[in-house]
Design an enzyme around this catalytic site. Structure first.
Site, PDB file in Angstrom:
ATOM      1  N   ASP A 127      94.671   7.413 -25.413  1.00 32.51           N
ATOM      2  CA  ASP A 127      93.249   7.323 -25.775  1.00 32.51           C
ATOM      3  C   ASP A 127      92.382   7.913 -24.660  1.00 32.51           C
ATOM      4  O   ASP A 127      92.732   7.803 -23.485  1.00 32.51           O
ATOM      5  CB  ASP A 127      92.889   5.846 -26.011  1.00 32.51           C
ATOM      6  CG  ASP A 127      91.607   5.698 -26.813  1.00 32.51           C
ATOM      7  OD1 ASP A 127      91.049   6.720 -27.260  1.00 32.51           O
ATOM      8  OD2 ASP A 127      91.169   4.549 -26.992  1.00 32.51           O
ATOM      9  N   GLY A 128      91.264   8.504 -25.046  1.00 34.13           N
ATOM     10  CA  GLY A 128      90.286   8.963 -24.055  1.00 34.13           C
ATOM     11  C   GLY A 128      90.133  10.472 -23.965  1.00 34.13           C
ATOM     12  O   GLY A 128      89.413  10.968 -23.092  1.00 34.13           O
ATOM     13  N   ARG A 157      85.441  18.521 -27.813  1.00 42.56           N
ATOM     14  CA  ARG A 157      86.529  17.530 -27.906  1.00 42.56           C
ATOM     15  C   ARG A 157      87.905  18.198 -27.927  1.00 42.56           C
ATOM     16  O   ARG A 157      88.879  17.663 -27.416  1.00 42.56           O
ATOM     17  CB  ARG A 157      86.343  16.667 -29.156  1.00 42.56           C
ATOM     18  CG  ARG A 157      85.135  15.748 -29.084  1.00 42.56           C
ATOM     19  CD  ARG A 157      84.964  14.951 -30.366  1.00 42.56           C
ATOM     20  NE  ARG A 157      86.087  14.043 -30.603  1.00 42.56           N
ATOM     21  CZ  ARG A 157      86.207  12.852 -30.025  1.00 42.56           C
ATOM     22  NH1 ARG A 157      85.299  12.408 -29.182  1.00 42.56           N
ATOM     23  NH2 ARG A 157      87.246  12.082 -30.294  1.00 42.56           N
ATOM     24  N   HIS A 211      91.679  17.281 -26.277  1.00 46.15           N
ATOM     25  CA  HIS A 211      92.981  17.158 -26.950  1.00 46.15           C
ATOM     26  C   HIS A 211      94.008  18.128 -26.340  1.00 46.15           C
ATOM     27  O   HIS A 211      95.178  17.803 -26.236  1.00 46.15           O
ATOM     28  CB  HIS A 211      92.825  17.413 -28.450  1.00 46.15           C
ATOM     29  CG  HIS A 211      92.001  16.361 -29.140  1.00 46.15           C
ATOM     30  ND1 HIS A 211      92.157  15.014 -28.899  1.00 46.15           N
ATOM     31  CD2 HIS A 211      90.997  16.455 -30.060  1.00 46.15           C
ATOM     32  CE1 HIS A 211      91.300  14.330 -29.646  1.00 46.15           C
ATOM     33  NE2 HIS A 211      90.576  15.179 -30.345  1.00 46.15           N
ATOM     34  N   GLU A 229      93.927   5.875 -39.504  1.00 43.41           N
ATOM     35  CA  GLU A 229      92.452   5.789 -39.468  1.00 43.41           C
ATOM     36  C   GLU A 229      91.818   7.087 -38.940  1.00 43.41           C
ATOM     37  O   GLU A 229      90.611   7.298 -39.086  1.00 43.41           O
ATOM     38  CB  GLU A 229      92.001   4.613 -38.587  1.00 43.41           C
ATOM     39  CG  GLU A 229      92.242   3.231 -39.200  1.00 43.41           C
ATOM     40  CD  GLU A 229      93.697   2.783 -39.162  1.00 43.41           C
ATOM     41  OE1 GLU A 229      94.425   3.184 -38.214  1.00 43.41           O
ATOM     42  OE2 GLU A 229      94.136   2.078 -40.088  1.00 43.41           O
ATOM     43  N   LEU A 280     116.867  11.497 -24.305  1.00 42.40           N
ATOM     44  CA  LEU A 280     115.679  10.673 -24.577  1.00 42.40           C
ATOM     45  C   LEU A 280     115.239  10.908 -26.021  1.00 42.40           C
ATOM     46  O   LEU A 280     115.324  12.037 -26.507  1.00 42.40           O
ATOM     47  CB  LEU A 280     114.544  11.055 -23.617  1.00 42.40           C
ATOM     48  CG  LEU A 280     113.231  10.292 -23.767  1.00 42.40           C
ATOM     49  CD1 LEU A 280     112.658   9.957 -22.387  1.00 42.40           C
ATOM     50  CD2 LEU A 280     112.182  11.082 -24.525  1.00 42.40           C
TER      51      LEU A 280
HETATM   52  C1  FPP Z   1      92.676   9.782 -28.605  1.00 36.99           C
HETATM   53  O1  FPP Z   1      91.577  10.286 -27.930  1.00 36.99           O
HETATM   54  C2  FPP Z   1      93.643  10.801 -28.926  1.00 36.99           C
HETATM   55  C3  FPP Z   1      93.986  11.206 -30.186  1.00 36.99           C
HETATM   56  C4  FPP Z   1      93.386  10.642 -31.408  1.00 36.99           C
HETATM   57  C5  FPP Z   1      94.964  12.242 -30.439  1.00 36.99           C
HETATM   58  C6  FPP Z   1      96.115  12.350 -29.503  1.00 36.99           C
HETATM   59  C7  FPP Z   1      96.539  13.750 -29.502  1.00 36.99           C
HETATM   60  C8  FPP Z   1      97.007  14.422 -28.432  1.00 36.99           C
HETATM   61  C9  FPP Z   1      97.267  13.803 -27.136  1.00 36.99           C
HETATM   62  C10 FPP Z   1      97.247  15.883 -28.513  1.00 36.99           C
HETATM   63  C11 FPP Z   1      98.425  16.365 -29.282  1.00 36.99           C
HETATM   64  C12 FPP Z   1      99.580  15.457 -29.415  1.00 36.99           C
HETATM   65  C13 FPP Z   1     100.861  15.871 -29.445  1.00 36.99           C
HETATM   66  C14 FPP Z   1     101.968  14.890 -29.717  1.00 36.99           C
HETATM   67  C15 FPP Z   1     101.213  17.259 -29.176  1.00 36.99           C
HETATM   68  P1  FPP Z   1      90.137  10.163 -28.594  1.00 36.99           P
HETATM   69  O2  FPP Z   1      89.828  11.463 -29.237  1.00 36.99           O
HETATM   70  O3  FPP Z   1      90.097   8.979 -29.495  1.00 36.99           O
HETATM   71  O4  FPP Z   1      89.258   9.934 -27.316  1.00 36.99           O
HETATM   72  P2  FPP Z   1      87.874   9.168 -27.243  1.00 36.99           P
HETATM   73  O5  FPP Z   1      88.135   7.735 -27.625  1.00 36.99           O
HETATM   74  O6  FPP Z   1      87.496   9.321 -25.809  1.00 36.99           O
HETATM   75  O7  FPP Z   1      86.941   9.881 -28.184  1.00 36.99           O
END
Ligand code: FPP
Length: 262
Positions: free
Chosen positions: A42-43, A55, A59, A89, A153
């Site tokens: 998260d974050g 954003r 990612h 969600e 793994l």
């Molecule tokens: C949360 O941050 C993150 C996600 C919803 C997506 C996670 C995706 C990745 C790490 C990239 C690709 C993944 C793989 C497996 C290659 P947020 O957008 O909710 O952050 P915020 O709460 O600060 O808005």
């Protein structure tokens, strides 16, 4: 050296196997290494916003953090790393962000597949990933097939995953089997439920980490985390590196797991 038997978690019919779950020592013989670690990454958005970036940049940086976590987990001897990449969600996000995330997953899959093979990583999916459409689904399935023989793994990626829906699907599967006479409803126990979960066959979840300072599980692995150690860190996911991963393992090794005993 014979290690003392560990506590046995209720609900696990193979108690003796679980004894080793929290008893394997790290490379230096120091503390117990969790067999199975899950992360709510998260974050990403806040990381990008703090830098005045879109954003998507967050990612992308988050995807780099995935590589680092995978390497750190493999180096530490963790057997299974489960990552919450897209929750059921997350469809509430803008079309643009969903397209960005799926594009990134496709890109990451293509770029990293050879590396996963080199590192002996087996890919497994949980959640209803087919909602991402035939193209990405087929790419994911062929990556799962290609890595199936690896054993260093297991990387479990949760895609369009939601724990309540997973449990509803378990209930539905067991009800169908009972209605057809295949099983007796009276015999449905915890092991029967576990056998129908997306995570069936994986070791017990030892450690669940959430980054970015949020302190909730957000519908992730609710059944599986019943006895897990929970670790919440303020670090934003793109900043979560090898050191942060190893610090988390260090904190885990200092916790005493009692499974309801004393
Ligand atoms: C949360 O941050 C993150 C996600 C919803 C997506 C996670 C995706 C990745 C790490 C990239 C690709 C993944 C793989 C497996 C290659 P947020 O957008 O909710 O952050 P915020 O709460 O600060 O808005």
């Amino acid at each position: 050296m014979i290690s003392a038997p560990g506590p046995v978690a209720p609900g696990n019919v193979e108690g003796p196997e679980l004894e080793t779950a929290s008893a394997s020592l790290d490379r230096n013989g120091n503390g117990p290494v969790p067999r199975h670690v899950a992360i709510i990454m998260d974050g990403n958005g806040r990381w990008a916003t703090a830098r005045g970036l879109p954003r998507l940049a967050g990612h992308k940086a988050g995807a780099e953090a995935v590589r680092r976590a995978l390497q750190a987990a493999a180096d530490a001897g963790v057997e299974v790393l489960t990552l919450y990449a897209f929750s059921s969600e997350n469809w509430r996000r803008s079309d643009e962000e969903i397209a960005d995330l799926t594009g990134l997953m496709r890109f990451y899959l293509e770029r990293e597949l050879d590396k996963l093979m080199d590192e002996g990583v087996k890919l497994r999916l949980i959640g209803d990933y087919r909602a991402f459409g035939p193209d990405l689904s087929q790419r994911l399935e062929s990556a799962v097939e290609r890595t199936a023989g690896n054993s260093r793994l297991t990387l479990v990626v949760a895609l369009n995953y939601g724990s309540r829906r997973e449990l509803a699907q378990v209930a539905s599967a067991l009800a169908r089997r009972a209605a057809s006479g295949e099983i007796d409803p009276e015999t449905i126990d915890e092991a029967a439920i576990e056998s129908e979960l997306d995570t069936a066959g994986l070791p017990e979840l030892d450690l669940l980490i959430r980054t970015s300072g949020e302190v909730r599980l957000s519908n992730f692995l609710l059944w599986q985390s019943a006895y897990s150690e929970l670790l919440f860190t303020p670090v934003l996911w793109p900043d979560f590196g090898e050191q942060a991963f190893n610090d988390a393992l260090e904190q885990y090794s200092q916790r005493q797991r009692r499974y309801g005993g004393r």
